[in-house]
Design a protein around this motif. Sequence first.
Motif, short mmCIF file in Angstrom:
data_model
loop_
_atom_site.label_atom_id
_atom_site.label_comp_id
_atom_site.label_asym_id
_atom_site.label_seq_id
_atom_site.Cartn_x
_atom_site.Cartn_y
_atom_site.Cartn_z
N GLY A 169 -7.79 0.81 -1.22
CA GLY A 169 -7.18 1.16 -1.38
C GLY A 169 -6.35 0.74 -0.16
O GLY A 169 -6.43 0.27 1.09
N ASN A 170 -5.00 0.22 -0.50
CA ASN A 170 -4.47 -1.15 -0.08
C ASN A 170 -3.03 -1.05 -0.75
O ASN A 170 -2.66 0.17 -1.22
CB ASN A 170 -4.78 -2.81 0.30
N LEU A 171 -2.16 -1.68 0.06
CA LEU A 171 -0.88 -1.42 0.05
C LEU A 171 -0.79 -1.82 -1.92
O LEU A 171 0.05 -0.90 -2.40
CB LEU A 171 0.27 -2.11 0.65
N THR A 172 -0.59 -3.06 -1.87
CA THR A 172 -0.99 -3.61 -3.23
C THR A 172 -1.55 -2.32 -4.14
O THR A 172 -0.30 -1.65 -5.10
CB THR A 172 -1.36 -4.87 -3.28
N ALA A 235 2.89 -8.73 0.63
CA ALA A 235 3.31 -9.67 1.27
C ALA A 235 3.80 -8.62 2.56
O ALA A 235 3.16 -8.97 4.10
CB ALA A 235 4.04 -11.02 1.80
N GLN A 236 3.43 -7.74 2.32
CA GLN A 236 3.56 -6.35 3.23
C GLN A 236 2.54 -6.18 4.90
O GLN A 236 1.52 -6.07 3.78
CB GLN A 236 4.40 -5.40 3.60
N GLU A 244 10.03 4.32 2.30
CA GLU A 244 11.37 2.89 1.22
C GLU A 244 10.07 2.23 0.67
O GLU A 244 10.95 2.24 -0.23
CB GLU A 244 11.23 2.36 3.14
N ASN A 245 9.71 1.78 0.74
CA ASN A 245 8.62 1.53 -1.07
C ASN A 245 8.58 2.33 -1.62
O ASN A 245 8.94 1.68 -2.53
CB ASN A 245 6.78 1.43 -0.77
N LEU A 249 10.44 1.72 -5.29
CA LEU A 249 9.23 1.56 -6.14
C LEU A 249 9.95 2.94 -7.21
O LEU A 249 9.98 2.60 -9.01
CB LEU A 249 7.97 2.36 -6.16
N LEU A 250 11.18 3.25 -6.97
CA LEU A 250 11.72 4.20 -7.81
C LEU A 250 12.94 3.56 -8.26
O LEU A 250 12.84 4.23 -9.55
CB LEU A 250 12.05 5.62 -7.91
N ARG A 251 13.15 2.27 -8.14
CA ARG A 251 14.08 1.55 -8.96
C ARG A 251 13.94 1.27 -9.58
O ARG A 251 14.27 0.51 -10.62
CB ARG A 251 14.99 0.70 -8.08
N ILE A 252 12.27 1.10 -9.97
CA ILE A 252 11.45 0.24 -11.06
C ILE A 252 12.52 0.73 -12.58
O ILE A 252 12.92 -0.33 -13.44
CB ILE A 252 10.07 0.00 -11.21
#
Length: 304
Positions: A169-172, A235-236, A244-245, A249-252
């Motif tokens: 369970g991490n950001l990535t 790297a964040q 913001e993340n 991601l929606l912009r993908i």
Amino acid sequence: MFRNVYLKNPATISLDHYQLEVATNGSKYHFPFDDIQSLLIESLDSKISTAALSELAEHGITVITCDSQHLPSGTLLPLGIGGYYQHLKTLNLQLALTKRFKDRLTRKVIKQKIHNQGTVVQLLTGGPATVLNKLADAVLDGDESAREGVAAKIYFTTIGGQEFNRRLGNLTNGALNYGFSILRSCIARELVQFGFEPALAFNHHNLQNPFNLADDLIEPFRPVVELYVFSQLSAQSNEMLSSENKAQLLRILSYEVLINNQCQSVQYAIHLVVESLWNACESQKITPLLLPKVVTLQVHKNEE
């Protein structure tokens, strides 16, 4: 320019003079429907009018809702946009597909997925992806030799390191899951638009999964999300996804892939893939099926 609208805070969404009106935090914003590509509603306290929902469906706009964990959980599925494909005919085409044909579809999709993984490795590391490309070329009908699993282990170890684990369970992993959910929602919506029964797939067969076919078609798109996450977010220092993340991601959906020898946005590429799948099913030939190829991360010129 197409907009991907992300609503984090509670909002009231309605129709105002043939535009989408969003009232949030004491302010009102107006968006022409022709300018909107997708709408993601995160807050469970948001309200949307039936008139707004109807216009969003009429314009073919991807609308995604989130659950209590702020993860994409549902999508608006327009029925019969354009009227080009008859649902009963499409269902009969799906039911008539032979195992051999479905195995050949699986081979083509998995092969392209692994080639795309190889491209991601090259873009992230600057090194060759010889092993992955050889694995891609070795995929058999139905992926009977399980080259997809072998490639995945090599792929994630290369781009994420020896300690990388998709279960952590991490950001990535949070970003990957979020991006995949957005793509899955868009693919499911497109399948219904073309008259497909999304539970009937050629590779995935989970009896409890209403979107097996979407999970088939998402495979060659996954490396686009992985390229973005491992190049932009890994790297964040923060451990959880920020608003913001999520907006990024929606912009993908606006990023480029190469399909049918042309650069198109991911959103439009999904449309082309589903349309070509219909053509492949009707003709009983594999060649009409179009699949995306990963390229350098770049927003498509029509989406800027």
